[in-house]
Design a protein around this motif. Sequence first.
Motif, mmCIF file in Angstrom:
data_model
loop_
_atom_site.group_PDB
_atom_site.id
_atom_site.type_symbol
_atom_site.label_atom_id
_atom_site.label_comp_id
_atom_site.label_asym_id
_atom_site.label_seq_id
_atom_site.Cartn_x
_atom_site.Cartn_y
_atom_site.Cartn_z
ATOM 1 N N THR A 1 54.276 39.456 52.176
ATOM 2 C CA THR A 1 54.691 40.764 52.273
ATOM 3 C C THR A 1 53.800 42.037 51.283
ATOM 4 O O THR A 1 53.045 41.460 50.190
ATOM 5 C CB THR A 1 56.354 39.988 51.231
ATOM 6 N N PHE A 2 53.740 43.038 52.072
ATOM 7 C CA PHE A 2 53.102 44.156 51.182
ATOM 8 C C PHE A 2 54.523 45.096 51.481
ATOM 9 O O PHE A 2 54.698 45.690 51.733
ATOM 10 C CB PHE A 2 51.890 44.980 52.382
ATOM 11 N N VAL A 3 54.611 46.009 50.447
ATOM 12 C CA VAL A 3 55.444 47.186 50.269
ATOM 13 C C VAL A 3 54.677 47.980 49.185
ATOM 14 O O VAL A 3 53.643 47.755 48.100
ATOM 15 C CB VAL A 3 56.246 46.450 48.967
ATOM 16 N N ALA A 4 54.922 49.180 49.921
ATOM 17 C CA ALA A 4 53.302 49.996 49.132
ATOM 18 C C ALA A 4 54.304 51.772 48.773
ATOM 19 O O ALA A 4 55.026 52.156 50.026
ATOM 20 C CB ALA A 4 52.444 50.104 49.369
ATOM 21 N N LYS A 5 54.029 52.674 48.547
ATOM 22 C CA LYS A 5 54.491 53.881 47.925
ATOM 23 C C LYS A 5 54.310 54.842 49.015
ATOM 24 O O LYS A 5 52.941 55.002 48.898
ATOM 25 C CB LYS A 5 55.031 54.469 46.674
ATOM 26 N N VAL A 6 54.700 55.413 49.647
ATOM 27 C CA VAL A 6 54.241 56.437 50.711
ATOM 28 C C VAL A 6 55.679 57.612 50.781
ATOM 29 O O VAL A 6 55.799 57.866 50.225
ATOM 30 C CB VAL A 6 54.539 56.034 52.444
ATOM 31 N N THR B 1 57.223 42.573 60.941
ATOM 32 C CA THR B 1 58.188 43.492 61.341
ATOM 33 C C THR B 1 58.163 44.993 60.323
ATOM 34 O O THR B 1 57.610 44.541 58.640
ATOM 35 C CB THR B 1 59.786 43.113 60.339
ATOM 36 N N ILE B 2 57.929 46.207 60.136
ATOM 37 C CA ILE B 2 57.755 46.929 59.583
ATOM 38 C C ILE B 2 59.230 47.769 58.966
ATOM 39 O O ILE B 2 59.563 48.822 60.068
ATOM 40 C CB ILE B 2 56.165 47.299 59.680
ATOM 41 N N VAL C 1 59.641 62.994 47.513
ATOM 42 C CA VAL C 1 59.219 62.715 48.863
ATOM 43 C C VAL C 1 58.537 61.110 49.142
ATOM 44 O O VAL C 1 58.478 61.169 50.236
ATOM 45 C CB VAL C 1 57.793 63.929 49.307
ATOM 46 N N GLU C 2 58.639 60.933 47.996
ATOM 47 C CA GLU C 2 58.550 58.912 48.228
ATOM 48 C C GLU C 2 59.052 58.658 49.038
ATOM 49 O O GLU C 2 60.193 58.604 49.108
ATOM 50 C CB GLU C 2 58.606 58.711 46.505
ATOM 51 N N TRP C 3 58.726 58.032 49.268
ATOM 52 C CA TRP C 3 59.334 56.684 50.560
ATOM 53 C C TRP C 3 58.930 54.868 49.899
ATOM 54 O O TRP C 3 57.164 55.313 49.774
ATOM 55 C CB TRP C 3 59.234 57.316 51.975
ATOM 56 N N TYR C 4 59.146 54.411 50.633
ATOM 57 C CA TYR C 4 58.311 53.348 50.573
ATOM 58 C C TYR C 4 58.161 52.368 51.912
ATOM 59 O O TYR C 4 59.497 52.029 53.073
ATOM 60 C CB TYR C 4 59.431 51.938 49.863
ATOM 61 N N VAL C 5 57.359 51.635 52.680
ATOM 62 C CA VAL C 5 56.919 50.943 53.408
ATOM 63 C C VAL C 5 56.842 49.781 53.213
ATOM 64 O O VAL C 5 56.751 49.119 52.351
ATOM 65 C CB VAL C 5 55.419 51.156 54.183
ATOM 66 N N VAL C 6 57.694 49.019 53.480
ATOM 67 C CA VAL C 6 58.411 47.183 53.410
ATOM 68 C C VAL C 6 57.562 46.444 54.841
ATOM 69 O O VAL C 6 57.589 46.313 55.865
ATOM 70 C CB VAL C 6 59.270 46.180 53.061
ATOM 71 N N ALA C 7 56.375 45.594 55.125
ATOM 72 C CA ALA C 7 55.596 44.627 55.787
ATOM 73 C C ALA C 7 56.156 43.274 55.451
ATOM 74 O O ALA C 7 54.953 43.200 54.659
ATOM 75 C CB ALA C 7 54.452 45.705 56.266
#
Length: 230
Positions: free
Chosen positions: A169-174, A193-194, A207-213
């Motif tokens: 799994t890869f999780v990052a702030k966007v 899944t993303i 304005v931050e969101w996170y992507v969870v791949a």
Amino acid sequence: MRGAGVGKVRVKTAKGRTAQSTRWLERQLNDPYVRKAKAEGWRSRAAFKLLELDEKFHFVKGSRAVIDLGVAPGGWAQVVRKLAPKAAVVGIDLLPTDAIAGVTLFEMDFMDDKAPDILCEALGQAPDLIISDMAANTVGHAQTDHLRTMGLVEAALFFAVENLAKGGTFVAKVFAGGTDGELLTMLKKHFTTIKHAKPPASRKGSVEWYVVAQGFKGRVEAKASADEEG
């Protein structure tokens, strides 16, 4: 979460303190997540962002090897240690981070060419979880700030693609709007899944969101899939 029974704290502008720093201090003092983090022993309110993301997507518990990009001050690493106490954890940040039991820390720039090898060597195995709360220092120009932070996200994603264990799994702030087109294409190529999420602990005005791949396909499978599409 509500700060019931706690009146709003107002901060006077002291000599030598700018209006901006006064507003920041006032926001911190009135933030229920800041108070809760202090009460529960978390190093930062950001710990709740990871806790909330994990509650929704279930990627920390059961992890065996974790790399934390942008680890300072250590809130996310603390969460990993609590939810996955047996996991090997390595963190990196430009800023110094006080020692955390069970976490190997490096004070260096992740963009340094030597950083990826140093992190992987210290971990001793392929990571099954890479988390990134990195964000570029803002300059006050929205488009520039967005591009600089997305550049870090891109670098983190390339690192993940090169090093994640299959199924990882890869999780990052966007930023608001989620990942850019090219990054989203790359994520879809390499993960099953993303999802994008804004945890409740993220400030409303942020304005931050996170992507969870999740479900890293592995480089061989991803390449085969791309060849078939081509």
